[in-house]
Design a protein around this motif. Structure first.
Motif, PDB file in Angstrom:
ATOM      1  N   TYR A 116      -5.852   9.235  -4.305  1.00 25.69           N
ATOM      2  CA  TYR A 116      -6.048   9.111  -2.866  1.00 25.69           C
ATOM      3  C   TYR A 116      -6.339   7.660  -2.535  1.00 25.69           C
ATOM      4  N   THR A 117      -5.834   7.231  -1.381  1.00 28.52           N
ATOM      5  CA  THR A 117      -6.019   5.857  -0.959  1.00 28.52           C
ATOM      6  C   THR A 117      -6.312   5.823   0.533  1.00 28.52           C
ATOM      7  N   ILE A 118      -7.018   4.796   0.956  1.00 27.59           N
ATOM      8  CA  ILE A 118      -7.258   4.573   2.380  1.00 27.59           C
ATOM      9  C   ILE A 118      -6.120   3.684   2.885  1.00 27.59           C
ATOM     10  N   VAL A 119      -5.480   4.093   3.985  1.00 28.20           N
ATOM     11  CA  VAL A 119      -4.331   3.371   4.521  1.00 28.20           C
ATOM     12  C   VAL A 119      -4.640   2.895   5.938  1.00 28.20           C
ATOM     13  N   HIS A 120      -4.333   1.631   6.173  1.00 21.82           N
ATOM     14  CA  HIS A 120      -4.502   1.052   7.511  1.00 21.82           C
ATOM     15  C   HIS A 120      -3.218   0.326   7.880  1.00 21.82           C
ATOM     16  N   VAL A 121      -2.641   0.663   9.008  1.00 21.60           N
ATOM     17  CA  VAL A 121      -1.387   0.115   9.529  1.00 21.60           C
ATOM     18  C   VAL A 121      -0.296  -0.041   8.462  1.00 21.60           C
ATOM     19  N   GLY A 122      -0.146   0.991   7.652  1.00 21.36           N
ATOM     20  CA  GLY A 122       0.937   1.007   6.681  1.00 21.36           C
ATOM     21  C   GLY A 122       0.650   0.377   5.340  1.00 21.36           C
ATOM     22  N   PHE A 123      -0.583  -0.094   5.131  1.00 25.56           N
ATOM     23  CA  PHE A 123      -0.970  -0.720   3.872  1.00 25.56           C
ATOM     24  C   PHE A 123      -2.141   0.025   3.252  1.00 25.56           C
ATOM     25  N   ALA A 124      -1.996   0.384   1.982  1.00 28.06           N
ATOM     26  CA  ALA A 124      -3.122   0.966   1.250  1.00 28.06           C
ATOM     27  C   ALA A 124      -4.120  -0.158   0.981  1.00 28.06           C
ATOM     28  N   ILE A 125      -5.399   0.093   1.291  1.00 32.26           N
ATOM     29  CA  ILE A 125      -6.392  -0.974   1.155  1.00 32.26           C
ATOM     30  C   ILE A 125      -7.475  -0.677   0.129  1.00 32.26           C
ATOM     31  N   SER A 126      -7.599   0.583  -0.307  1.00 34.72           N
ATOM     32  CA  SER A 126      -8.555   0.898  -1.366  1.00 34.72           C
ATOM     33  C   SER A 126      -8.288   2.297  -1.902  1.00 34.72           C
ATOM     34  N   LYS A 127      -8.810   2.549  -3.083  1.00 35.07           N
ATOM     35  CA  LYS A 127      -8.720   3.866  -3.701  1.00 35.07           C
ATOM     36  C   LYS A 127      -9.953   4.658  -3.266  1.00 35.07           C
TER      37      LYS A 127
ATOM     38  N   VAL B 219      -1.179   9.958  -2.721  1.00 41.17           N
ATOM     39  CA  VAL B 219       0.087   9.347  -3.135  1.00 41.17           C
ATOM     40  C   VAL B 219       0.924  10.399  -3.861  1.00 41.17           C
ATOM     41  N   GLU B 220       2.122  10.644  -3.341  1.00 47.00           N
ATOM     42  CA  GLU B 220       3.021  11.644  -3.927  1.00 47.00           C
ATOM     43  C   GLU B 220       4.108  11.028  -4.791  1.00 47.00           C
ATOM     44  N   GLU B 221       4.477   9.790  -4.486  1.00 44.54           N
ATOM     45  CA  GLU B 221       5.562   9.141  -5.217  1.00 44.54           C
ATOM     46  C   GLU B 221       5.401   7.637  -5.064  1.00 44.54           C
ATOM     47  N   ILE B 222       5.796   6.887  -6.101  1.00 44.39           N
ATOM     48  CA  ILE B 222       5.761   5.429  -6.031  1.00 44.39           C
ATOM     49  C   ILE B 222       7.115   4.891  -6.456  1.00 44.39           C
ATOM     50  N   THR B 223       7.647   3.980  -5.638  1.00 48.05           N
ATOM     51  CA  THR B 223       8.898   3.308  -5.955  1.00 48.05           C
ATOM     52  C   THR B 223       8.696   1.806  -5.748  1.00 48.05           C
ATOM     53  N   THR B 224       9.714   1.046  -6.070  1.00 49.30           N
ATOM     54  CA  THR B 224       9.686  -0.392  -5.818  1.00 49.30           C
ATOM     55  C   THR B 224      10.845  -0.727  -4.894  1.00 49.30           C
ATOM     56  N   GLU B 225      10.541  -1.446  -3.806  1.00 47.22           N
ATOM     57  CA  GLU B 225      11.564  -1.867  -2.856  1.00 47.22           C
ATOM     58  C   GLU B 225      11.387  -3.352  -2.596  1.00 47.22           C
ATOM     59  N   ASP B 226      12.392  -4.121  -2.886  1.00 43.92           N
ATOM     60  CA  ASP B 226      12.345  -5.577  -2.686  1.00 43.92           C
ATOM     61  C   ASP B 226      11.118  -6.201  -3.344  1.00 43.92           C
ATOM     62  N   GLY B 227      10.774  -5.695  -4.517  1.00 42.94           N
ATOM     63  CA  GLY B 227       9.640  -6.243  -5.264  1.00 42.94           C
ATOM     64  C   GLY B 227       8.282  -5.725  -4.838  1.00 42.94           C
ATOM     65  N   LEU B 228       8.214  -4.817  -3.874  1.00 42.57           N
ATOM     66  CA  LEU B 228       6.949  -4.265  -3.396  1.00 42.57           C
ATOM     67  C   LEU B 228       6.773  -2.834  -3.882  1.00 42.57           C
ATOM     68  N   ARG B 229       5.538  -2.472  -4.241  1.00 39.47           N
ATOM     69  CA  ARG B 229       5.234  -1.078  -4.572  1.00 39.47           C
ATOM     70  C   ARG B 229       5.099  -0.306  -3.270  1.00 39.47           C
ATOM     71  N   ILE B 230       5.938   0.717  -3.109  1.00 38.51           N
ATOM     72  CA  ILE B 230       5.932   1.546  -1.911  1.00 38.51           C
ATOM     73  C   ILE B 230       5.637   2.979  -2.326  1.00 38.51           C
TER      74      ILE B 230
ATOM     75  N   LYS C 221       4.115   9.604   5.001  1.00 40.47           N
ATOM     76  CA  LYS C 221       4.568   8.296   5.497  1.00 40.47           C
ATOM     77  C   LYS C 221       4.802   7.358   4.319  1.00 40.47           C
ATOM     78  N   ARG C 222       5.656   6.346   4.545  1.00 37.75           N
ATOM     79  CA  ARG C 222       5.863   5.276   3.564  1.00 37.75           C
ATOM     80  C   ARG C 222       4.736   4.264   3.730  1.00 37.75           C
ATOM     81  N   VAL C 223       4.148   3.845   2.602  1.00 44.51           N
ATOM     82  CA  VAL C 223       2.994   2.950   2.627  1.00 44.51           C
ATOM     83  C   VAL C 223       3.172   1.877   1.563  1.00 44.51           C
TER      84      VAL C 223
END
Length: 111
Positions: A45-56, A9-20, A30-32
């Motif tokens: 570091y996080t595991i990402v599946h189809v655009g969603f982080a699912i675990s650290k 993870v390089e950067e975290i923002t909030t878009e429409d109430g979601l952590r991106i 990629k945006r996740v």
């Protein structure tokens, strides 16, 4: 193929109430959506599946997994740009029974 791939993870923002997050997968960024892993922060570091982080995941495991996937040649298929993914899908033979419900006789009759 749809793999779950580790990224940093390089950067975290909030878009429409979601952590991106902007997540780096060995050079491809990629945006996740990070909503499912609120404990993940910048630099993690996080595991990402189809655009969603699912675990650290820890850095050593993430780096080794990326190296293994790269050696197997699966990263390009998973992380390529949208245009190359569509082109690859168009070249892939399509099943006449994508849900697997066809019998062998059905398959022969459709050929």
């Amino acid at each position: 193929m749809c793999l779950a791939i580790p990224g940093r993870v390089e950067e975290i923002t909030t878009e429409d109430g979601l952590r991106i997050g902007r997540v780096n997968f060995g050079g491809v960024v990629k945006r996740v959506c990070l909503d499912y892993v609120p404990e993940v922060g910048v630099g993690d570091y996080t595991i990402v599946h189809v655009g969603f982080a699912i675990s650290k995941i820890d850095e050593e495991t993430a780096e080794q997994t990326l190296a293994d996937f790269s050696a197997m040649g699966v990263l390009d298929a998973e992380l390529g740009d949208e245009e190359s993914q569509f082109a690859r899908a168009a070249r892939t033979p399509q099943s006449s029974c994508p849900d697997g419900s066809c019998t062998e006789a059905d398959r022969k009759n459709r050929s």
